[in-house]
Design a protein around this motif. Structure first.
Motif, PDB file in Angstrom:
ATOM      1  N   MET A   1       0.884  -1.117  -0.234  1.00 26.91           N
ATOM      2  CA  MET A   1      -0.150  -0.038   0.020  1.00 26.91           C
ATOM      3  C   MET A   1       0.853   1.293  -0.015  1.00 26.91           C
ATOM      4  O   MET A   1       1.869   1.292   0.891  1.00 26.91           O
ATOM      5  CB  MET A   1      -0.968  -0.041   1.344  1.00 26.91           C
ATOM      6  N   THR A   2       0.671   2.151  -0.739  1.00 28.77           N
ATOM      7  CA  THR A   2       1.278   3.514  -0.830  1.00 28.77           C
ATOM      8  C   THR A   2       0.430   4.568  -0.108  1.00 28.77           C
ATOM      9  O   THR A   2      -0.900   4.365  -0.298  1.00 28.77           O
ATOM     10  CB  THR A   2       1.848   3.912  -2.245  1.00 28.77           C
ATOM     11  N   VAL A   3       1.196   5.601   0.151  1.00 29.72           N
ATOM     12  CA  VAL A   3       0.351   6.685   0.535  1.00 29.72           C
ATOM     13  C   VAL A   3      -0.272   7.232  -0.599  1.00 29.72           C
ATOM     14  O   VAL A   3       0.428   7.853  -1.447  1.00 29.72           O
ATOM     15  CB  VAL A   3       1.487   7.608   1.566  1.00 29.72           C
ATOM     16  N   PRO A   4      -1.359   7.750  -0.314  1.00 37.45           N
ATOM     17  CA  PRO A   4      -2.151   8.574  -1.391  1.00 37.45           C
ATOM     18  C   PRO A   4      -1.661   9.951  -1.305  1.00 37.45           C
ATOM     19  O   PRO A   4      -1.163  10.489  -0.444  1.00 37.45           O
ATOM     20  CB  PRO A   4      -3.788   8.318  -1.000  1.00 37.45           C
ATOM     21  N   ASP A   5      -1.729  10.686  -2.684  1.00 36.15           N
ATOM     22  CA  ASP A   5      -1.350  12.043  -3.034  1.00 36.15           C
ATOM     23  C   ASP A   5      -2.209  12.864  -1.966  1.00 36.15           C
ATOM     24  O   ASP A   5      -1.451  13.970  -1.736  1.00 36.15           O
ATOM     25  CB  ASP A   5      -1.742  12.390  -4.450  1.00 36.15           C
ATOM     26  N   ASP A   6      -3.273  12.635  -1.743  1.00 39.90           N
ATOM     27  CA  ASP A   6      -4.092  13.682  -0.808  1.00 39.90           C
ATOM     28  C   ASP A   6      -3.550  13.542   0.603  1.00 39.90           C
ATOM     29  O   ASP A   6      -4.044  14.490   1.378  1.00 39.90           O
ATOM     30  CB  ASP A   6      -5.542  13.474  -0.764  1.00 39.90           C
ATOM     31  N   VAL A   7      -2.720  12.664   0.852  1.00 39.66           N
ATOM     32  CA  VAL A   7      -2.088  12.617   2.176  1.00 39.66           C
ATOM     33  C   VAL A   7      -0.637  13.290   2.123  1.00 39.66           C
ATOM     34  O   VAL A   7      -0.240  14.012   2.952  1.00 39.66           O
ATOM     35  CB  VAL A   7      -2.066  11.262   2.957  1.00 39.66           C
ATOM     36  N   LEU A   8      -0.081  13.018   0.857  1.00 36.60           N
ATOM     37  CA  LEU A   8       1.342  13.329   0.748  1.00 36.60           C
ATOM     38  C   LEU A   8       1.385  14.772   0.751  1.00 36.60           C
ATOM     39  O   LEU A   8       2.394  15.373   1.256  1.00 36.60           O
ATOM     40  CB  LEU A   8       2.049  12.622  -0.545  1.00 36.60           C
TER      41      LEU A   8
END
Length: 128
Positions: A1-8
Motif C-alpha cells: 500500500m502506498t500513501v495517497p497523494d491527498d495525504v502526501l
C-alpha cells in the motif's frame, strides 16, 4: 500500500513549515503497512522548547490554510515532544534530546522513507 497523494501533499506542507521554523533532521516514513491508525509519521527536531513550539505552531498554521486541522495535540505543555494527529499522518516535533533518546528512526527503519523535497535555502546561506 502506498500513501495517497491527498495525504502526501499536506505532509509535505507540514515538513516545509517545520523547515521554515528552523526544524532540522526532518523525515517522513510511510507506516501504512505496519499501522492501521495512520499512514505517515513526520518527524522534526528542534534545539530547545521554544523552537519546538514554533515548529508546531508553524505546521498547524500552514495546514489550516489548506483546510487541515489536527484532531489531537499532545505534549505542548512541556514542548519537549509534541504530537499533532491529523488521522492520515502524525507530526512529531521533538527536542533534540528526546529525538536521540527515543530514536523513532530506529523503530521505523524498515518503513519506506518519503522524499520531502524541502526548500532549505536559508540553512545553506547560514553555513557560508
Amino acid at each position: 500500500m502506498t500513501v495517497p497523494d491527498d495525504v502526501l501533499e499536506p505532509v509535505r506542507i507540514a515538513a516545509q513549515a517545520a523547515a521554515d521554523k528552523k526544524g532540522h533532521k526532518i523525515v517522513a516514513f510511510d507506516v501504512s503497512e505496519q499501522l492501521s491508525i495512520t499512514d505517515v509519521f513526520l518527524i522534526a527536531s528542534a534545539n530547545n522548547e521554544r523552537q519546538v513550539g514554533a515548529i508546531v505552531d508553524g505546521v498547524e498554521e500552514a495546514l489550516l490554510k489548506v483546510g487541515r486541522k489536527p484532531v489531537r495535540r499532545e505534549g505542548d505543555r512541556e514542548n519537549r515532544w509534541v504530537l499533532l494527529d491529523y488521522i492520515d499522518f502524525v507530526v512529531h516535533a521533538q527536542h533534540t534530546e528526546e529525538r536521540l533518546l527515543y530514536n523513532l528512526e530506529r523503530l521505523w527503519k524498515d518503513c519506506p522513507q518519503i522524499p520531502l523535497e524541502l526548500d532549505l535555502a536559508e540553512d545553506a546561506d547560514e553555513e557560508l
